[in-house]
Design a protein around this motif. Structure first.
Motif, PDB file in Angstrom:
ATOM      1  N   ALA A  33      -9.275   1.866  11.440  1.00  0.00           N
ATOM      2  CA  ALA A  33      -9.025   2.098   9.848  1.00  0.00           C
ATOM      3  C   ALA A  33      -8.814   0.951   9.510  1.00  0.00           C
ATOM      4  CB  ALA A  33      -8.169   3.165   9.909  1.00  0.00           C
ATOM      5  N   ARG A  34      -7.952   0.018   9.835  1.00  0.00           N
ATOM      6  CA  ARG A  34      -7.687  -1.399   9.061  1.00  0.00           C
ATOM      7  C   ARG A  34      -8.728  -2.000   9.273  1.00  0.00           C
ATOM      8  NH1 ARG A  34      -2.505  -1.304  12.671  1.00  0.00           N
ATOM      9  NH2 ARG A  34      -3.737  -2.838  13.952  1.00  0.00           N
ATOM     10  N   ALA A  35      -9.653  -2.317  10.268  1.00  0.00           N
ATOM     11  CA  ALA A  35     -10.961  -2.931  10.252  1.00  0.00           C
ATOM     12  C   ALA A  35     -11.715  -2.509   9.209  1.00  0.00           C
ATOM     13  CB  ALA A  35     -11.546  -3.169  11.742  1.00  0.00           C
ATOM     14  N   TYR A  36     -11.809  -1.296   8.958  1.00  0.00           N
ATOM     15  CA  TYR A  36     -12.783  -0.863   7.951  1.00  0.00           C
ATOM     16  C   TYR A  36     -12.551  -1.283   6.805  1.00  0.00           C
ATOM     17  CZ  TYR A  36     -15.185   2.331   4.785  1.00  0.00           C
ATOM     18  OH  TYR A  36     -15.832   2.914   3.970  1.00  0.00           O
ATOM     19  N   GLU A  37     -11.055  -0.901   6.353  1.00  0.00           N
ATOM     20  CA  GLU A  37     -10.785  -1.486   5.143  1.00  0.00           C
ATOM     21  C   GLU A  37     -10.903  -2.648   4.887  1.00  0.00           C
ATOM     22  OE1 GLU A  37      -6.721   0.261   5.260  1.00  0.00           O
ATOM     23  OE2 GLU A  37      -7.512   2.039   5.299  1.00  0.00           O
ATOM     24  N   ARG A  38     -10.787  -3.796   5.850  1.00  0.00           N
ATOM     25  CA  ARG A  38     -10.924  -5.287   5.657  1.00  0.00           C
ATOM     26  C   ARG A  38     -12.519  -5.535   5.328  1.00  0.00           C
ATOM     27  NH1 ARG A  38      -7.837  -6.953  10.179  1.00  0.00           N
ATOM     28  NH2 ARG A  38      -5.672  -7.129   8.948  1.00  0.00           N
ATOM     29  N   MET A  39     -13.224  -4.798   6.138  1.00  0.00           N
ATOM     30  CA  MET A  39     -14.717  -4.833   5.558  1.00  0.00           C
ATOM     31  C   MET A  39     -15.252  -4.426   4.276  1.00  0.00           C
ATOM     32  SD  MET A  39     -16.598  -4.313   9.493  1.00  0.00           S
ATOM     33  CE  MET A  39     -18.221  -4.418   8.559  1.00  0.00           C
ATOM     34  N   ALA A  40     -14.619  -3.198   3.984  1.00  0.00           N
ATOM     35  CA  ALA A  40     -14.921  -2.780   2.788  1.00  0.00           C
ATOM     36  C   ALA A  40     -14.270  -3.130   1.624  1.00  0.00           C
ATOM     37  CB  ALA A  40     -14.719  -1.242   2.881  1.00  0.00           C
ATOM     38  N   GLU A  41     -13.074  -4.242   1.911  1.00  0.00           N
ATOM     39  CA  GLU A  41     -12.348  -5.008   0.940  1.00  0.00           C
ATOM     40  C   GLU A  41     -11.405  -3.767  -0.045  1.00  0.00           C
ATOM     41  OE1 GLU A  41     -14.727  -7.855  -1.353  1.00  0.00           O
ATOM     42  OE2 GLU A  41     -15.085  -9.054   0.444  1.00  0.00           O
ATOM     43  N   VAL A  42     -10.809  -2.790   0.577  1.00  0.00           N
ATOM     44  CA  VAL A  42      -9.943  -1.783   0.239  1.00  0.00           C
ATOM     45  C   VAL A  42      -8.540  -2.083   0.547  1.00  0.00           C
ATOM     46  CG1 VAL A  42     -11.846  -0.148  -0.725  1.00  0.00           C
ATOM     47  CG2 VAL A  42     -10.628  -0.033   1.517  1.00  0.00           C
ATOM     48  N   GLU A  43      -7.877  -1.898   0.062  1.00  0.00           N
ATOM     49  CA  GLU A  43      -6.343  -1.663   0.397  1.00  0.00           C
ATOM     50  C   GLU A  43      -5.960  -0.383   0.978  1.00  0.00           C
ATOM     51  OE1 GLU A  43      -3.351  -3.956   0.140  1.00  0.00           O
ATOM     52  OE2 GLU A  43      -4.921  -5.460   0.104  1.00  0.00           O
ATOM     53  N   GLY A  44      -5.418  -0.197   2.099  1.00  0.00           N
ATOM     54  CA  GLY A  44      -4.875   0.821   2.896  1.00  0.00           C
ATOM     55  C   GLY A  44      -3.488   0.820   2.658  1.00  0.00           C
ATOM     56  N   SER A  45      -2.974   2.186   3.008  1.00  0.00           N
ATOM     57  CA  SER A  45      -1.426   2.082   3.051  1.00  0.00           C
ATOM     58  C   SER A  45      -0.968   1.652   4.501  1.00  0.00           C
ATOM     59  CB  SER A  45      -1.178   3.361   2.989  1.00  0.00           C
ATOM     60  OG  SER A  45      -1.449   3.976   1.805  1.00  0.00           O
ATOM     61  N   LEU A  46       0.367   1.372   4.721  1.00  0.00           N
ATOM     62  CA  LEU A  46       0.707   0.864   5.878  1.00  0.00           C
ATOM     63  C   LEU A  46       1.097   2.331   6.822  1.00  0.00           C
ATOM     64  CD1 LEU A  46       3.044  -2.036   4.796  1.00  0.00           C
ATOM     65  CD2 LEU A  46       0.556  -1.969   5.892  1.00  0.00           C
ATOM     66  N   ALA A  47       1.573   3.182   6.136  1.00  0.00           N
ATOM     67  CA  ALA A  47       1.973   4.475   6.664  1.00  0.00           C
ATOM     68  C   ALA A  47       0.764   5.074   7.242  1.00  0.00           C
ATOM     69  CB  ALA A  47       2.867   5.297   5.640  1.00  0.00           C
ATOM     70  N   ALA A  48       0.761   5.654   8.500  1.00  0.00           N
ATOM     71  CA  ALA A  48       0.055   6.450   9.099  1.00  0.00           C
ATOM     72  C   ALA A  48       0.376   7.999   8.949  1.00  0.00           C
ATOM     73  CB  ALA A  48      -0.141   6.180  10.764  1.00  0.00           C
ATOM     74  N   VAL A  49      -0.502   8.708   8.110  1.00  0.00           N
ATOM     75  CA  VAL A  49      -0.185   9.997   7.943  1.00  0.00           C
ATOM     76  C   VAL A  49      -1.394  10.999   8.419  1.00  0.00           C
ATOM     77  CG1 VAL A  49       0.335  12.014   6.000  1.00  0.00           C
ATOM     78  CG2 VAL A  49       0.881   9.431   5.724  1.00  0.00           C
ATOM     79  N   ASP A  50      -1.112  11.734   9.131  1.00  0.00           N
ATOM     80  CA  ASP A  50      -2.099  12.365   9.897  1.00  0.00           C
ATOM     81  C   ASP A  50      -1.731  13.919   9.753  1.00  0.00           C
ATOM     82  OD1 ASP A  50      -3.614  10.506  11.021  1.00  0.00           O
ATOM     83  OD2 ASP A  50      -1.802  10.074  12.510  1.00  0.00           O
ATOM     84  N   GLU A  51      -2.885  14.883   9.310  1.00  0.00           N
ATOM     85  CA  GLU A  51      -2.721  16.162   9.103  1.00  0.00           C
ATOM     86  C   GLU A  51      -3.457  16.976   9.886  1.00  0.00           C
ATOM     87  OE1 GLU A  51      -1.759  16.284   4.238  1.00  0.00           O
ATOM     88  OE2 GLU A  51      -3.960  16.343   5.066  1.00  0.00           O
ATOM     89  N   THR A  52      -2.775  17.714  10.672  1.00  0.00           N
ATOM     90  CA  THR A  52      -3.831  18.898  11.723  1.00  0.00           C
ATOM     91  C   THR A  52      -3.017  20.159  11.384  1.00  0.00           C
ATOM     92  OG1 THR A  52      -3.992  16.944  13.157  1.00  0.00           O
ATOM     93  CG2 THR A  52      -4.445  18.993  13.901  1.00  0.00           C
ATOM     94  N   ALA A  53      -3.803  21.190  11.382  1.00  0.00           N
ATOM     95  CA  ALA A  53      -3.335  22.515  11.371  1.00  0.00           C
ATOM     96  C   ALA A  53      -2.198  22.988  10.585  1.00  0.00           C
ATOM     97  CB  ALA A  53      -3.417  22.990  12.813  1.00  0.00           C
ATOM     98  N   GLY A  54      -1.968  22.603   9.451  1.00  0.00           N
ATOM     99  CA  GLY A  54      -0.991  22.722   8.528  1.00  0.00           C
ATOM    100  C   GLY A  54       0.255  21.981   8.676  1.00  0.00           C
ATOM    101  N   ALA A  55       0.111  20.871   9.878  1.00  0.00           N
ATOM    102  CA  ALA A  55       1.266  20.024  10.147  1.00  0.00           C
ATOM    103  C   ALA A  55       0.902  18.469   9.985  1.00  0.00           C
ATOM    104  CB  ALA A  55       1.611  20.205  11.696  1.00  0.00           C
ATOM    105  N   ARG A  56       2.192  17.994   9.502  1.00  0.00           N
ATOM    106  CA  ARG A  56       1.731  16.520   9.141  1.00  0.00           C
ATOM    107  C   ARG A  56       2.634  15.807  10.161  1.00  0.00           C
ATOM    108  NH1 ARG A  56       3.259  16.619   3.159  1.00  0.00           N
ATOM    109  NH2 ARG A  56       0.850  16.829   2.422  1.00  0.00           N
ATOM    110  N   ALA A  57       1.886  14.478  10.732  1.00  0.00           N
ATOM    111  CA  ALA A  57       2.726  13.598  11.457  1.00  0.00           C
ATOM    112  C   ALA A  57       2.638  12.080  10.907  1.00  0.00           C
ATOM    113  CB  ALA A  57       2.114  13.429  12.720  1.00  0.00           C
TER     114      ALA A  57
END
Length: 106
Positions: free
Chosen positions: A34-58
């Motif tokens: 994800a970080r490599a893609y953002e670098r190539m696309a020249e977009v800023e991503g967040s530092l936190a990793a937020v994953d959502e699966t089946a109504g739960a967030r990690a």
């Protein structure tokens, strides 16, 4: 019920983490791809990793703490700040990684 997307929540979590006393640095907890893609696309991503699966967030954040501070206490305060920033549903999990101990400035 989650009404807010991960993309909406992650920047707010980043701000909450950096506001905690004892956090000296904040690092990306997101996957390398994800970080490599953002670098190539020249977009800023967040530092936190937020994953959502089946109504739960990690949420995972990665911090640096001064060697003068109690890293466990700082990590606990960061976890609480993340919950207050919006990761507070009963099904949400919060992980705080202390990735580095930073020597204090002399």
């Amino acid at each position: 019920m989650m009404t807010e997307t991960a993309a909406d929540l992650a920047p707010r979590i980043d701000l909450a983490v950096t506001a905690v006393a004892g956090v000296r640095e904040s690092y990306s907890a997101r996957p390398v791809v994800a970080r490599a893609y953002e670098r190539m696309a020249e977009v800023e991503g967040s530092l936190a990793a937020v994953d959502e699966t089946a109504g739960a967030r990690a949420v995972t954040v990665c911090i640096g703490v001064s060697t003068d501070d109690d890293s466990a206490a700082v990590a606990s305060a960061v976890a609480e700040a993340v919950r207050q920033a919006g990761a507070n549903a009963p099904t949400d999990t919060v992980r705080v990684r202390v990735a580095r101990l930073v020597a204090p400035r002399s």
